[in-house]
Design a protein around this motif. Structure first.
Motif, mmCIF file in Angstrom:
data_model
loop_
_atom_site.group_PDB
_atom_site.id
_atom_site.type_symbol
_atom_site.label_atom_id
_atom_site.label_comp_id
_atom_site.label_asym_id
_atom_site.label_seq_id
_atom_site.Cartn_x
_atom_site.Cartn_y
_atom_site.Cartn_z
ATOM 1 N N MET A 1 0.845 -1.197 0.000
ATOM 2 C CA MET A 1 0.000 0.000 0.000
ATOM 3 C C MET A 1 0.880 1.247 0.000
ATOM 4 S SD MET A 1 -2.962 1.115 2.710
ATOM 5 C CE MET A 1 -1.778 1.316 4.031
ATOM 6 N N ALA A 2 0.504 2.202 -0.820
ATOM 7 C CA ALA A 2 1.280 3.449 -0.904
ATOM 8 C C ALA A 2 1.093 4.273 0.358
ATOM 9 C CB ALA A 2 0.846 4.246 -2.127
ATOM 10 N N LEU A 3 2.148 4.966 0.770
ATOM 11 C CA LEU A 3 2.112 5.824 1.968
ATOM 12 C C LEU A 3 2.111 7.298 1.562
ATOM 13 C CD1 LEU A 3 4.699 3.915 4.192
ATOM 14 C CD2 LEU A 3 2.200 3.693 4.193
ATOM 15 N N TYR A 4 1.355 8.104 2.322
ATOM 16 C CA TYR A 4 1.238 9.540 2.043
ATOM 17 C C TYR A 4 1.575 10.335 3.303
ATOM 18 C CZ TYR A 4 -1.386 7.854 -2.003
ATOM 19 O OH TYR A 4 -1.771 7.209 -3.140
ATOM 20 N N ASP A 5 2.120 11.502 3.105
ATOM 21 C CA ASP A 5 2.395 12.419 4.231
ATOM 22 C C ASP A 5 1.075 13.019 4.698
ATOM 23 O OD1 ASP A 5 5.063 11.895 3.979
ATOM 24 O OD2 ASP A 5 5.463 13.671 2.738
ATOM 25 N N LEU A 6 0.617 12.633 5.873
ATOM 26 C CA LEU A 6 -0.653 13.142 6.392
ATOM 27 C C LEU A 6 -0.483 14.287 7.379
ATOM 28 C CD1 LEU A 6 -2.524 9.759 6.970
ATOM 29 C CD2 LEU A 6 -2.603 11.281 4.976
ATOM 30 N N TYR A 7 0.612 14.274 8.134
ATOM 31 C CA TYR A 7 0.800 15.319 9.155
ATOM 32 C C TYR A 7 2.279 15.410 9.495
ATOM 33 C CZ TYR A 7 0.670 17.708 13.642
ATOM 34 O OH TYR A 7 0.896 18.590 14.659
ATOM 35 N N SER A 8 2.727 16.625 9.795
ATOM 36 C CA SER A 8 4.118 16.807 10.201
ATOM 37 C C SER A 8 4.223 17.987 11.139
ATOM 38 C CB SER A 8 5.017 17.032 8.974
ATOM 39 O OG SER A 8 4.681 18.263 8.355
ATOM 40 N N HIS A 9 5.244 18.020 11.951
ATOM 41 C CA HIS A 9 5.537 19.173 12.802
ATOM 42 C C HIS A 9 7.039 19.206 13.049
ATOM 43 C CE1 HIS A 9 6.415 16.893 16.491
ATOM 44 N NE2 HIS A 9 5.457 16.060 16.075
ATOM 45 N N PRO A 10 7.585 20.423 13.181
ATOM 46 C CA PRO A 10 9.036 20.524 13.370
ATOM 47 C C PRO A 10 9.443 20.054 14.758
ATOM 48 C CG PRO A 10 8.013 22.678 13.567
ATOM 49 C CD PRO A 10 6.920 21.727 13.139
ATOM 50 N N LEU A 11 10.632 19.541 14.847
ATOM 51 C CA LEU A 11 11.190 19.131 16.128
ATOM 52 C C LEU A 11 12.083 20.242 16.636
ATOM 53 C CD1 LEU A 11 11.740 16.988 18.315
ATOM 54 C CD2 LEU A 11 13.657 16.180 16.880
ATOM 55 N N GLU A 12 11.779 20.741 17.824
ATOM 56 C CA GLU A 12 12.545 21.827 18.423
ATOM 57 C C GLU A 12 13.576 21.242 19.382
ATOM 58 O OE1 GLU A 12 10.314 24.533 20.790
ATOM 59 O OE2 GLU A 12 11.829 26.118 20.641
ATOM 60 N N ILE A 13 14.800 21.707 19.197
ATOM 61 C CA ILE A 13 15.890 21.243 20.064
ATOM 62 C C ILE A 13 16.411 22.426 20.863
ATOM 63 C CG2 ILE A 13 18.189 20.210 20.144
ATOM 64 C CD1 ILE A 13 17.555 18.788 17.549
ATOM 65 N N ILE A 14 16.485 22.267 22.150
ATOM 66 C CA ILE A 14 16.988 23.291 23.058
ATOM 67 C C ILE A 14 18.433 22.966 23.407
ATOM 68 C CG2 ILE A 14 16.696 24.406 25.296
ATOM 69 C CD1 ILE A 14 13.739 23.647 25.172
ATOM 70 N N TYR A 15 19.311 23.969 23.281
ATOM 71 C CA TYR A 15 20.730 23.793 23.604
ATOM 72 C C TYR A 15 21.011 24.507 24.915
ATOM 73 C CZ TYR A 15 21.067 22.332 18.734
ATOM 74 O OH TYR A 15 20.898 21.668 17.542
ATOM 75 N N ARG A 16 21.396 23.742 25.925
ATOM 76 C CA ARG A 16 21.592 24.290 27.269
ATOM 77 C C ARG A 16 23.082 24.420 27.581
ATOM 78 N NH1 ARG A 16 17.041 20.764 30.646
ATOM 79 N NH2 ARG A 16 15.217 21.786 29.697
ATOM 80 N N ALA A 17 23.371 25.545 28.301
ATOM 81 C CA ALA A 17 24.751 25.765 28.753
ATOM 82 C C ALA A 17 24.717 26.788 29.870
ATOM 83 C CB ALA A 17 25.626 26.238 27.602
ATOM 84 N N GLY A 18 25.803 26.892 30.593
ATOM 85 C CA GLY A 18 25.881 27.845 31.678
ATOM 86 C C GLY A 18 25.989 29.274 31.186
ATOM 87 N N LEU A 19 25.666 30.234 32.064
ATOM 88 C CA LEU A 19 25.702 31.650 31.688
ATOM 89 C C LEU A 19 27.128 32.154 31.461
ATOM 90 C CD1 LEU A 19 22.961 33.147 34.045
ATOM 91 C CD2 LEU A 19 22.792 32.581 31.608
ATOM 92 N N CYS A 20 28.103 31.471 32.023
ATOM 93 C CA CYS A 20 29.499 31.886 31.856
ATOM 94 C C CYS A 20 30.239 31.013 30.837
ATOM 95 C CB CYS A 20 30.226 31.821 33.203
ATOM 96 S SG CYS A 20 29.545 32.945 34.436
ATOM 97 N N SER A 21 29.504 30.299 30.019
ATOM 98 C CA SER A 21 30.117 29.404 29.042
ATOM 99 C C SER A 21 30.418 30.132 27.738
ATOM 100 C CB SER A 21 29.180 28.224 28.765
ATOM 101 O OG SER A 21 27.963 28.700 28.189
ATOM 102 N N LYS A 22 31.172 29.446 26.874
ATOM 103 C CA LYS A 22 31.471 29.995 25.554
ATOM 104 C C LYS A 22 30.207 30.140 24.713
ATOM 105 C CE LYS A 22 36.224 28.236 25.258
ATOM 106 N NZ LYS A 22 37.151 27.372 24.474
ATOM 107 N N ALA A 23 29.255 29.217 24.900
ATOM 108 C CA ALA A 23 28.000 29.279 24.146
ATOM 109 C C ALA A 23 27.221 30.546 24.491
ATOM 110 C CB ALA A 23 27.154 28.035 24.429
ATOM 111 N N ALA A 24 27.170 30.897 25.782
ATOM 112 C CA ALA A 24 26.461 32.107 26.201
ATOM 113 C C ALA A 24 27.165 33.356 25.660
ATOM 114 C CB ALA A 24 26.353 32.162 27.714
#
Length: 316
Positions: A1-24
């Motif tokens: 049986m053929a498959l069809y895209d019926l529903y989708s939603h984006p996946l949100e990724i949260i990147y955590r780090a300390g306030l004194c980190s290089k990322a901040a």
């Protein structure tokens, strides 16, 4: 049986780090480079602050029925005939005083409550031996603007025409045009020039000289002139006929220059800033996504969950 895209939603990724980190630190730097440079670009490109604006308005103009008139005669002795609506001026003229017949009518063509033009006619009685070769005429007006700038002044039209050939009639047809050396204020009443152009109460003959009146008038930053008068000098006057001055003066719609207010300047500056900021937001969003997805700065990625999953997790 053929498959069809019926529903989708984006996946949100949260990147955590300390306030004194290089990322901040990277995120702080990226935010600074996102919001500050658009402001500098908009400001350095000139025109960020709206210092002058303009709008259209038909002024409210009313003829003041004040006339100063001199007719130069064809004589080497400098003879002339004069008349005005100012009694003190007439007293100075002696034998040069000649009473004309004056007729004037203002017309509101479009019935909007504002006058659109002035029809003026002056008939100067003449002797058979008198011949007019030049005319000087001043008419005064009350001039008001109300739409944006509240401005009131007493203005004038100075008409001067001459010919080596004696004339029978002078006809002019022009516009009463506003001239500004500086923009008007955007609020409040500006009545600095709401004073008489001609000092009709003066007892000094020098105060009625055309040169002095015109010089004082043009010291103003806001004046009116008769634009494109197209003077027509007619010759061939009959011996007993008067010399005639016919004038049609129109009151056109003007482009008024004024200094905008604070909120108008902010509105104009905000549009310029936002238009540049959108580009920077798109660019730095792509940069941040690349940096965090490739872990160029150390963070802890966490997938976000929907409210339904959150409640299932905490209620189970």
């Amino acid at each position: 049986m053929a498959l069809y895209d019926l529903y989708s939603h984006p996946l949100e990724i949260i990147y955590r780090a300390g306030l004194c980190s290089k990322a901040a630190l990277f995120l702080l730097l990226a935010s600074s480079l996102t919001y500050i440079p658009p402001l500098l670009v908009a400001f350095r490109s000139h025109g960020f602050w709206l210092k002058r604006s303009s709008y259209e308005e038909q002024p409210t103009v009313r003829y003041q029925h004040e006339v100063l008139f001199v007719a130069l005669l064809s004589s080497n002795s400098g003879e002339y005939l004069a008349w005005s609506t100012f009694p003190n001026f007439n007293q100075f003229q002696g034998d040069n005083l000649r009473l004309p017949v004056v007729w004037s009518r203002e017309e509101d063509r479009n019935h909007d409550g504002k006058m659109d033009m002035l029809h003026f006619r002056l008939e100067l009685p003449m002797k058979p031996t008198e011949h007019v070769v030049g005319v000087q005429l001043i008419l005064t007006f009350n001039y008001q603007l109300t739409k944006m700038s509240k401005f009131v002044m007493q203005s004038m039209v100075f008409l001067q025409s001459s010919s080596p050939v004696p004339g029978s009639q002078l006809s002019v047809n022009g516009d009463l045009k506003l001239q500004q050396r500086q923009p008007l204020r955007y609020r409040g009443l500006d009545d600095r020039y709401n004073v008489s152009v001609i000092n009709g109460t003066s007892i000094f003959a020098s105060d009625y000289r055309f040169k002095k009146i015109a010089a004082a008038y043009h010291e103003r930053n806001v004046t009116t002139i008769l634009a494109d008068p197209n003077p027509v000098w007619l010759v061939g006057r009959a011996a007993e006929a008067p010399f005639i001055v016919n004038a049609i003066i129109r009151y056109p719609v003007e482009v008024i220059s004024y200094i905008p207010g604070f909120w108008e300047m902010i509105k104009f500056a905000w549009i310029q800033y936002i238009s540049i900021l959108l580009v920077f937001l798109w660019i730095f969003e792509k940069i941040k996504m690349f940096v965090f997805q490739n872990q160029m700065v150390t963070t802890v990625p966490v997938a976000s969950i929907t409210p339904v999953e959150y409640y299932k997790e905490h209620l189970s």
